[in-house]
Write a protein that holds these residues in place. Sequence first.
Motif, PDB file in Angstrom:
ATOM      1  N   THR A 175       0.857  -1.188   0.000  1.00 39.00           N
ATOM      2  CA  THR A 175       0.000   0.000   0.000  1.00 39.00           C
ATOM      3  C   THR A 175       0.897   1.242   0.000  1.00 39.00           C
ATOM      4  O   THR A 175       2.109   1.146   0.218  1.00 39.00           O
ATOM      5  N   LYS A 176       0.291   2.391  -0.194  1.00 41.65           N
ATOM      6  CA  LYS A 176       1.077   3.627  -0.133  1.00 41.65           C
ATOM      7  C   LYS A 176       1.674   3.805   1.265  1.00 41.65           C
ATOM      8  O   LYS A 176       2.835   4.193   1.407  1.00 41.65           O
ATOM      9  N   LYS A 202       5.447   9.026  -7.915  1.00 44.14           N
ATOM     10  CA  LYS A 202       4.385   8.509  -8.775  1.00 44.14           C
ATOM     11  C   LYS A 202       4.874   8.668 -10.203  1.00 44.14           C
ATOM     12  O   LYS A 202       5.292   9.756 -10.606  1.00 44.14           O
ATOM     13  N   SER A 261       0.473   2.762 -17.472  1.00 43.48           N
ATOM     14  CA  SER A 261       0.272   2.193 -16.148  1.00 43.48           C
ATOM     15  C   SER A 261       1.031   3.071 -15.164  1.00 43.48           C
ATOM     16  O   SER A 261       2.175   3.436 -15.396  1.00 43.48           O
ATOM     17  N   TYR A 262       0.344   3.414 -14.104  1.00 37.65           N
ATOM     18  CA  TYR A 262       0.908   4.303 -13.089  1.00 37.65           C
ATOM     19  C   TYR A 262       0.965   3.576 -11.756  1.00 37.65           C
ATOM     20  O   TYR A 262       0.158   2.709 -11.476  1.00 37.65           O
ATOM     21  N   ALA A 263       1.918   3.976 -10.957  1.00 34.96           N
ATOM     22  CA  ALA A 263       1.998   3.470  -9.594  1.00 34.96           C
ATOM     23  C   ALA A 263       2.921   4.399  -8.814  1.00 34.96           C
ATOM     24  O   ALA A 263       3.617   5.235  -9.386  1.00 34.96           O
ATOM     25  N   CYS A 278      -0.571   1.117  -5.375  1.00 32.84           N
ATOM     26  CA  CYS A 278      -1.631   1.776  -6.154  1.00 32.84           C
ATOM     27  C   CYS A 278      -1.419   1.613  -7.658  1.00 32.84           C
ATOM     28  O   CYS A 278      -1.637   2.545  -8.429  1.00 32.84           O
ATOM     29  N   LEU A 279      -1.004   0.421  -8.071  1.00 33.90           N
ATOM     30  CA  LEU A 279      -0.746   0.168  -9.482  1.00 33.90           C
ATOM     31  C   LEU A 279      -2.045   0.182 -10.284  1.00 33.90           C
ATOM     32  O   LEU A 279      -3.022  -0.453  -9.904  1.00 33.90           O
ATOM     33  N   LYS A 280      -2.021   0.941 -11.374  1.00 32.22           N
ATOM     34  CA  LYS A 280      -3.143   0.990 -12.310  1.00 32.22           C
ATOM     35  C   LYS A 280      -2.600   0.726 -13.702  1.00 32.22           C
ATOM     36  O   LYS A 280      -1.622   1.345 -14.115  1.00 32.22           O
ATOM     37  N   ASN A 298      -5.750   2.490 -16.467  1.00 31.19           N
ATOM     38  CA  ASN A 298      -6.680   3.080 -15.483  1.00 31.19           C
ATOM     39  C   ASN A 298      -7.486   2.047 -14.711  1.00 31.19           C
ATOM     40  O   ASN A 298      -8.493   2.377 -14.093  1.00 31.19           O
ATOM     41  N   PRO A 332      -7.314  -0.287 -11.543  1.00 26.42           N
ATOM     42  CA  PRO A 332      -6.500  -0.579 -10.360  1.00 26.42           C
ATOM     43  C   PRO A 332      -6.339  -2.088 -10.170  1.00 26.42           C
ATOM     44  O   PRO A 332      -7.296  -2.833 -10.320  1.00 26.42           O
ATOM     45  N   LYS A 381      -6.080  -5.018  -7.819  1.00 22.66           N
ATOM     46  CA  LYS A 381      -6.457  -5.340  -6.442  1.00 22.66           C
ATOM     47  C   LYS A 381      -5.937  -6.732  -6.124  1.00 22.66           C
ATOM     48  O   LYS A 381      -6.052  -7.641  -6.938  1.00 22.66           O
TER      49      LYS A 381
END
Length: 131
Positions: free
Chosen positions: A21-22, A42, A55-57, A74-76, A79, A81, A83
Amino acid sequence: SISLSLQGIPIEPKDIDLATTKNGLILIENKLNEFVKVKIEKRLSKINLKWGIKSYAYFLTLEINGIKIEAMACLKIKNVPLKFEKNDINLIKIGEIEIPCLSIPKIYSAYLLAENEEKLRIIRPYLNKCK
């Protein structure tokens, strides 16, 4: 790739990837500050830039005894996510230590979303063995 290797897929790990997690990233950064190479940021995932898939994280990069460790939160991908549920984790026992690894089907689904055909080709033959 170390998770795949620990679960029996013949792949040479280049680094260790951690999903958290963050808040977990912040804790890792604080507790292992002496090993931090790149503070929490980020950014786009480098692996997906070559395929043009966004993809962002949040990433934190460490190096311990010459081994690169990349922790992400918080990997997306596209867009969406990612889980992780408890049943997505396999505990792999090495000696007296149990190492939590993301399951092969969950890893496969992430690479499928990211359209990483190279990794999909490596993992695909092992999917049936996981069921």
